[in-house]
Design an enzyme around this catalytic site. Structure first.
Site, PDB file in Angstrom:
ATOM      1  N   GLU A  67     -11.490 -14.238  37.331  1.00 39.67           N
ATOM      2  CA  GLU A  67     -12.791 -14.244  36.385  1.00 39.67           C
ATOM      3  C   GLU A  67     -13.109 -12.814  36.392  1.00 39.67           C
ATOM      4  O   GLU A  67     -13.589 -12.502  35.077  1.00 39.67           O
ATOM      5  CB  GLU A  67     -13.830 -15.002  37.072  1.00 39.67           C
ATOM      6  CG  GLU A  67     -15.378 -15.119  36.379  1.00 39.67           C
ATOM      7  CD  GLU A  67     -16.338 -15.287  37.151  1.00 39.67           C
ATOM      8  OE1 GLU A  67     -17.393 -15.218  37.010  1.00 39.67           O
ATOM      9  OE2 GLU A  67     -16.163 -15.823  38.413  1.00 39.67           O
ATOM     10  N   ASP A  71     -12.881 -11.430  32.404  1.00 36.93           N
ATOM     11  CA  ASP A  71     -13.811 -10.708  31.890  1.00 36.93           C
ATOM     12  C   ASP A  71     -13.748  -9.263  31.389  1.00 36.93           C
ATOM     13  O   ASP A  71     -13.938  -8.862  30.120  1.00 36.93           O
ATOM     14  CB  ASP A  71     -15.108 -10.546  32.824  1.00 36.93           C
ATOM     15  CG  ASP A  71     -16.230  -9.790  32.247  1.00 36.93           C
ATOM     16  OD1 ASP A  71     -16.796 -10.245  31.412  1.00 36.93           O
ATOM     17  OD2 ASP A  71     -16.612  -8.732  32.668  1.00 36.93           O
ATOM     18  N   ASP A 139     -17.268 -19.265  33.520  1.00 39.18           N
ATOM     19  CA  ASP A 139     -16.371 -18.647  34.506  1.00 39.18           C
ATOM     20  C   ASP A 139     -14.967 -19.274  34.387  1.00 39.18           C
ATOM     21  O   ASP A 139     -14.067 -18.186  34.552  1.00 39.18           O
ATOM     22  CB  ASP A 139     -17.057 -18.987  35.937  1.00 39.18           C
ATOM     23  CG  ASP A 139     -18.348 -18.265  36.334  1.00 39.18           C
ATOM     24  OD1 ASP A 139     -18.808 -17.298  35.470  1.00 39.18           O
ATOM     25  OD2 ASP A 139     -18.926 -18.579  37.289  1.00 39.18           O
ATOM     26  N   GLU A 142     -13.065 -17.448  31.629  1.00 36.54           N
ATOM     27  CA  GLU A 142     -12.889 -15.944  32.108  1.00 36.54           C
ATOM     28  C   GLU A 142     -11.610 -16.062  33.029  1.00 36.54           C
ATOM     29  O   GLU A 142     -10.778 -15.176  32.897  1.00 36.54           O
ATOM     30  CB  GLU A 142     -14.006 -15.154  32.712  1.00 36.54           C
ATOM     31  CG  GLU A 142     -15.041 -15.029  31.340  1.00 36.54           C
ATOM     32  CD  GLU A 142     -16.254 -14.383  31.979  1.00 36.54           C
ATOM     33  OE1 GLU A 142     -16.953 -13.486  31.582  1.00 36.54           O
ATOM     34  OE2 GLU A 142     -16.534 -14.574  33.117  1.00 36.54           O
TER      35      GLU A 142
END
Length: 261
Positions: A67, A71, A139, A142
């Site tokens: 995650e 990101d 989440d 990502e």
């Protein structure tokens, strides 16, 4: 000797053994097939794909690292895309547009459209909770992007991101325009009044197509506006926009009265 080898096995080896067991199951095979159809990409490493959906409630080795990577990758690719697409945009406009595209509300909305949370491996959490579900959905998206990046590299990941975010990346005349929620918050700051209060609750609706009642309230201005919509983030946008419209109408009405006097 075999017993000793088992004792010396590292935690990550044990996790990989567990993953391998799942990968060999028909249920996991269906999971892989469905996800790959959604993103139009076939994974080389199915362990990575599994980890992208492994929640910490049920897995010591979970999606949190992916995650974090996803990101960063997403922000880099979106920034690069906007940088080249809008070569006259200044730093502030680029920053606002990036945030408009990759904020958690937007990611949750996209992940919900893809129904990614359906594939989450979790235990003992209320996955349908109206506060928890959007957060975990964002989440997962990502972490999936992080897994794709590790498995496929830069070029393929960029193409997949552009497909997933095609609605957000359509060519605009201007970028970096403030969304209604941000504009309303800035208005409240300028008037030195409390920020808008947003509330939401799920109304009676089927699990596969939930409906929420979302309200935006500014007590100081005696404004309370509510809407029903399919997700909370969209409800925040709609109610904020309608509050701004109400404020504009009030201002026009106030000016008209002043002129008559």
């Amino acid at each position: 000797m075999g017993t000793q080898a088992q004792i010396l096995a590292s935690p990550i080896d044990l996790v990989r053994t567990l993953i391998s067991t799942r990968i060999n199951s028909s249920k996991f095979s269906d999971f892989v097939t469905e996800i790959q159809k959604k993103i139009h990409y076939k994974f080389n490493d199915h362990e990575l794909l599994y980890l992208a959906f492994a929640h910490k409630s049920n897995n010591s080795d979970n999606y949190e690292r992916l995650e974090l990577l996803g990101d960063s990758v997403l922000r880099l690719f979106i920034t690069e895309y906007l940088y080249h697409q809008y070569n006259k945009a200044n730093e502030g406009e680029l920053s606002r547009e990036i945030q408009n595209i990759v904020n958690k509300d937007q990611l949750a909305e996209l992940a919900t459209e893809m129904d990614l949370i359906k594939y989450l491996d979790f235990k003992n959490i209320r996955i349908e909770d109206i506060n928890l579900k959007p957060s975990i959905s964002a989440d997962i998206l990502e972490s999936l992007i992080g897994a794709i990046y590790l498995d496929a590299g830069h070029a393929v990941t960029q193409k997949i991101i552009e497909k997933i975010f095609h609605k957000q990346l359509y060519l605009k005349k201007f970028i970096g325009e403030k969304d209604a929620k941000t504009t309303l918050q800035e208005y409240c700051h300028s008037k030195k009044i409390d920020l808008p209060l947003y509330k939401h609750e799920r109304v009676k609706s089927p699990d596969h197509n939930p409906i929420f009642h979302v309200t935006c309230t500014i007590d100081k201005l005696c404004i309370n506006i509510g809407v029903e919509c399919k997700n909370v983030a969209e409800g925040h946008k709609i109610t904020s926009r309608r509050v701004l419209e109400r404020l504009k109408d009030n201002e026009i009405h106030k000016n008209n009265i002043s002129r008559k006097k």
